[in-house]
Scaffold this motif. Structure first.
Motif, short mmCIF file in Angstrom:
data_model
loop_
_atom_site.label_atom_id
_atom_site.label_comp_id
_atom_site.label_asym_id
_atom_site.label_seq_id
_atom_site.Cartn_x
_atom_site.Cartn_y
_atom_site.Cartn_z
N ASP A 51 -11.26 14.61 -3.81
CA ASP A 51 -11.76 14.84 -2.44
C ASP A 51 -12.29 16.26 -2.36
OD1 ASP A 51 -11.19 12.34 -1.35
OD2 ASP A 51 -9.12 12.89 -0.91
N HIS A 86 0.83 -1.20 0.00
CA HIS A 86 0.00 0.00 0.00
C HIS A 86 0.87 1.25 0.00
CE1 HIS A 86 -4.44 0.23 1.16
NE2 HIS A 86 -4.15 1.20 0.36
N VAL A 87 1.03 1.89 -1.16
CA VAL A 87 1.87 3.10 -1.29
C VAL A 87 3.19 2.92 -0.53
CG1 VAL A 87 1.63 5.58 -1.60
CG2 VAL A 87 -0.32 4.30 -0.83
N TRP A 95 -10.13 0.26 -1.69
CA TRP A 95 -11.13 0.81 -2.59
C TRP A 95 -12.11 -0.22 -3.13
CZ3 TRP A 95 -12.00 5.57 -2.29
CH2 TRP A 95 -10.98 6.52 -2.20
N GLN A 137 -3.57 12.01 12.73
CA GLN A 137 -4.22 11.75 11.45
C GLN A 137 -3.44 12.35 10.28
OE1 GLN A 137 -8.46 11.35 9.55
NE2 GLN A 137 -8.39 12.94 11.07
N ALA A 138 -3.35 11.59 9.18
CA ALA A 138 -2.72 12.10 7.96
C ALA A 138 -3.67 11.86 6.80
CB ALA A 138 -1.41 11.38 7.70
N LYS A 141 -14.64 3.48 0.12
CA LYS A 141 -13.41 3.09 0.82
C LYS A 141 -13.79 2.23 2.01
CE LYS A 141 -8.93 4.10 0.70
NZ LYS A 141 -7.94 5.07 1.10
N GLN A 144 -8.02 16.86 8.85
CA GLN A 144 -7.02 16.08 8.11
C GLN A 144 -5.64 16.71 8.21
OE1 GLN A 144 -10.23 15.92 7.39
NE2 GLN A 144 -10.37 13.70 7.47
N GLY A 146 -5.84 7.04 5.34
CA GLY A 146 -6.49 6.15 4.38
C GLY A 146 -7.99 6.33 4.41
N ALA A 147 -8.52 6.83 5.51
CA ALA A 147 -9.94 7.16 5.68
C ALA A 147 -10.01 8.04 6.92
CB ALA A 147 -10.77 5.89 5.86
N ALA A 148 -11.15 8.71 7.10
CA ALA A 148 -11.26 9.63 8.24
C ALA A 148 -11.26 8.86 9.56
CB ALA A 148 -12.53 10.45 8.11
N LYS A 153 -15.06 11.57 -6.44
CA LYS A 153 -14.75 10.34 -7.17
C LYS A 153 -15.71 9.24 -6.74
CE LYS A 153 -10.69 10.04 -4.20
NZ LYS A 153 -9.27 10.32 -4.16
N GLY A 182 -3.89 11.68 2.44
CA GLY A 182 -3.13 11.61 1.20
C GLY A 182 -3.68 10.50 0.34
N MET A 183 -2.95 10.15 -0.68
CA MET A 183 -3.43 9.13 -1.60
C MET A 183 -2.24 8.52 -2.35
SD MET A 183 -5.09 12.16 -3.90
CE MET A 183 -6.52 11.25 -3.88
N THR A 184 -2.50 7.42 -3.03
CA THR A 184 -1.44 6.76 -3.79
C THR A 184 -0.73 7.78 -4.70
OG1 THR A 184 -2.81 4.79 -3.74
CG2 THR A 184 -0.99 4.78 -5.29
P1 ADP Z 1 -4.15 5.32 0.80
O1 ADP Z 1 -3.22 4.21 0.57
O2 ADP Z 1 -3.54 6.46 1.56
O3 ADP Z 1 -5.45 4.86 1.37
P2 ADP Z 1 -5.56 5.66 -1.65
O4 ADP Z 1 -5.08 6.27 -2.91
O5 ADP Z 1 -5.98 4.26 -1.65
O6 ADP Z 1 -4.41 5.92 -0.64
O7 ADP Z 1 -6.77 6.51 -1.05
C1 ADP Z 1 -6.74 7.90 -0.98
C2 ADP Z 1 -8.09 8.44 -0.59
O8 ADP Z 1 -8.46 7.97 0.71
C3 ADP Z 1 -8.13 9.94 -0.48
O9 ADP Z 1 -8.31 10.56 -1.73
C4 ADP Z 1 -9.32 10.14 0.45
O10 ADP Z 1 -10.55 10.04 -0.26
C5 ADP Z 1 -9.20 8.97 1.40
N1 ADP Z 1 -8.43 9.37 2.58
C6 ADP Z 1 -7.12 9.15 2.83
N2 ADP Z 1 -6.78 9.62 4.05
C7 ADP Z 1 -7.88 10.18 4.58
C8 ADP Z 1 -8.17 10.86 5.82
N3 ADP Z 1 -7.27 11.04 6.77
N4 ADP Z 1 -9.44 11.29 6.01
C9 ADP Z 1 -10.41 11.11 5.07
N5 ADP Z 1 -10.19 10.47 3.89
C10 ADP Z 1 -8.95 10.02 3.65
#
Ligand code: ADP
Length: 541
Positions: free
Chosen positions: A419, A231-232, A445, A325-326, A440, A360, A304-306, A436, A328-330
């Motif tokens: 987002d 995962h990333v 995804w 909390q952080a 999640k 965030q 990865g999610a809230a 998008k 980001g995305m791939t």
């Molecule tokens: P990751 O491996 O970080 O989960 P993905 O590319 O699979 O990366 O997912 C990224 C998406 O996950 C973001 O665009 C956002 O929608 C959601 N996301 C990631 N971190 C958060 C967070 N802290 N709070 C809310 N949503 C988040």
């Protein structure tokens, strides 16, 4: 006038060179799939990575630009691949083990992987797929038990593969902007898209992760990597750890609350990371745990999610553990923002502090974020004006692998994240929604569009739309809203799941079905997902 400093390329193997020179005796601990504990030093990591580089070059003729796949858990051999593959100039392509057969087939063929390193426990999934892979010449098996056999063609045991290779040759010289690693992200159409990291972007991301304001990694730390290495690149944590001389603790497949807690205690872990779902489970398990006093865990990175504010609050107040909390995305390597309190927040009430930590967070150095409203206006940082989050920076994607996708970039070159949120006066980002069309679940995804297309192929279904519904444990789960062809028909969840299973991973299947006479549509005839989410919240779906 140019500065008169040396040209010193920021390459991934030079992270390991540094770790080896400065922290040769620091440990890397792996709890292997069969639960045995493996422990070695940065010196061992360095020497074995060199052996692996040599074996890749001389046994598989790997050269610059080749793609090498990994299909593996979190452990030291996977870490060796993180350094050795870029050390040959090739690209370490970490394949998500949670995807369906069809998605995996697409990814391997799209990447054109030349060889794949597969954990023995994951081999059965690959045996059926291997004939469909067009470019894979060999499979190297990780953690194989003694009597292990497989029908995979050209399969070699990892230890045999590296056994006779020398450990003292130089890494291949590469440009710091060359590719070093690749991860696929889920596309809204259902087809995953490759994100290609560079040596330079990975290096600078690792430096940022070590700064005290952000992931705060140091030689004092013993870090449990709870984010899967596929995962990333485990959020870049392994690279940051080796740069800082932290002890790395790699739990393989033992990513469930009880083993996780056991590892935290046994290995005296003080920092960890993972998606909210795993922390939800750990919180529940910790409440029943007797050895909480022996816990040295002080903080963990969650993303990865809230992360629900109540969970941040409960970890803090009941166990004195800080959830950082952080977001980001791939496509952003992945860290774009991170939420820590500032010194001037000290006088705030506990409730107000939790509110800030549940945001965030602030953009990290080398990255810029902005909010663009539906009218195309750059929003003020007022904590109210909502729009799409756009990002640019050193470790932000400039283009997908083999894919032209202008729609993902603004005219002035920012990446459009999909987002939605706002930024407040202090620069803290808050995610409020997502444009998008993805769901999640447990940090992974699910493409709602891919599910809709597949469900509509069922003979009893006339029309179907899929939305995310909130779930306490998994954050979100898919709800399928269905119009049946014949009013008298009956379609059970089991029947639909059996129909979908060949195309999807189990976790991607709908959680619930809701049957309606008509699916709400927008003025241009698209499924109105906002309206469906509202109907669900009102108990009408
Ligand atoms: P990751 O491996 O970080 O989960 P993905 O590319 O699979 O990366 O997912 C990224 C998406 O996950 C973001 O665009 C956002 O929608 C959601 N996301 C990631 N971190 C958060 C967070 N802290 N709070 C809310 N949503 C988040």
């Amino acid at each position: 006038m140019q500065g008169l400093m040396m040209h010193y390329p920021l390459t991934v193997p030079s992270i390991l060179d540094y770790g080896y020179r400065v922290f040769p005796n620091k440990e890397i601990i792996s709890i292997l799939p069969d639960k045995t504990r493996h422990c070695y030093t940065y010196t061992d990591l360095y020497k074995r990575s060199k052996k692996l580089m040599n074996a890749l070059q001389h046994r598989l003729h790997v050269k610059q630009g080749d793609m090498i796949g990994t299909y593996a858990w979190n452990h030291y051999q996977h870490l060796e691949l993180y350094f050795a593959v870029p050390g040959t100039g090739a690209v370490c392509h970490t394949i998500n083990i949670r995807l369906s057969a069809i998605q995996t087939e697409f990814i391997v063929n799209n990447a054109e992987d030349k060889a794949i390193f597969v954990d023995a426990t994951l081999v059965p999934f690959f045996e059926n797929l291997a004939p469909l892979f067009a470019t894979v010449e060999a499979y190297i098996i990780l953690n194989a038990p003694k009597d292990f056999t497989t029908s995979l063609p050209n399969a070699i045991d990892y230890e045999d593969f590296i056994a006779d290779a020398p450990d003292d040759t130089d890494w291949v010289t590469v440009d710091e902007n060359d590719a070093c690693a690749m991860c696929y992200t889920s596309g809204t159409t259902g087809l995953p898209k490759g994100v290609l990291y560079s040596h330079r972007s990975s290096w600078l991301h690792a430096v940022m992760m070590s700064l005290p304001n952000y992931a705060d990694t140091s030689a004092e730390d013993r870090i449990l990597v709870g984010v899967p290495q596929f995962h990333v690149m485990a959020w870049g944590i392994p690279y940051a750890a080796v740069l800082c001389g932290a002890v790395l603790v790699l739990p393989s497949s033992h990513l469930h609350p009880d083993p996780f807690i056991e590892i935290i205690i046994n290995e005296r872990v003080n920092k960890a990371n993972g998606v909210p779902t795993i922390w939800q489970g750990i919180y529940a398990a910790l409440k029943k745990h007797e050895a909480i006093d022996t816990f040295l865990l002080k903080e963990f990175l969650v993303g990865g999610a809230a992360m629900p504010p109540t969970l941040i609050n409960n970890f803090q107040n009941e166990f004195g553990i800080k959830a950082v909390q952080a977001w980001g995305m791939t496509e952003t390597s992945p860290v774009g923002t991170l939420s820590r309190l500032q010194p001037h927040h000290a006088s705030l009430s506990d409730q107000e502090k939790i509110k800030i930590r549940a945001l965030q967070g602030q953009e990290v150095p080398c990255v810029e974020i902005r909010i663009v409203t539906e009218d195309g206006i750059i929003a003020p940082r007022d904590g109210k004006t909502v729009g799409e989050i756009q990002i640019k920076g050193v470790w932000v994607i400039s283009s997908y692998f083999k894919t032209i996708s202008h729609e993902n970039f603004s005219a002035d070159g920012w990446f459009k994240t999909g987002d939605v949120g706002n930024i407040n006066e202090e620069g803290y980002l808050q995610i409020t929604d997502r444009t998008k069309d993805l769901i999640k679940s447990g940090g992974e995804w699910i493409s709602s569009v891919a599910l809709e297309v597949a469900i509509m192929a069922h003979p009893k279904v006339k029309e179907a739309s899929v939305i995310a519904i909130p779930d306490e444990l998994w954050t979100e789960r898919p709800l399928a809203v269905i119009v049946l062809k014949n009013a008298g028909d009956i379609l059970s969840l089991e029947e639909l799941d059996a129909f979908l299973l060949p195309l999807f991973a189990k976790y991607q299947l709908p959680e619930k079905l809701s049957f309606v006479h008509e699916i709400p549509k927008t003025s241009v005839g698209k499924f109105d997902k906002k309206e469906m989410r509202r109907l669900y919240a009102d108990g009408k779906l």
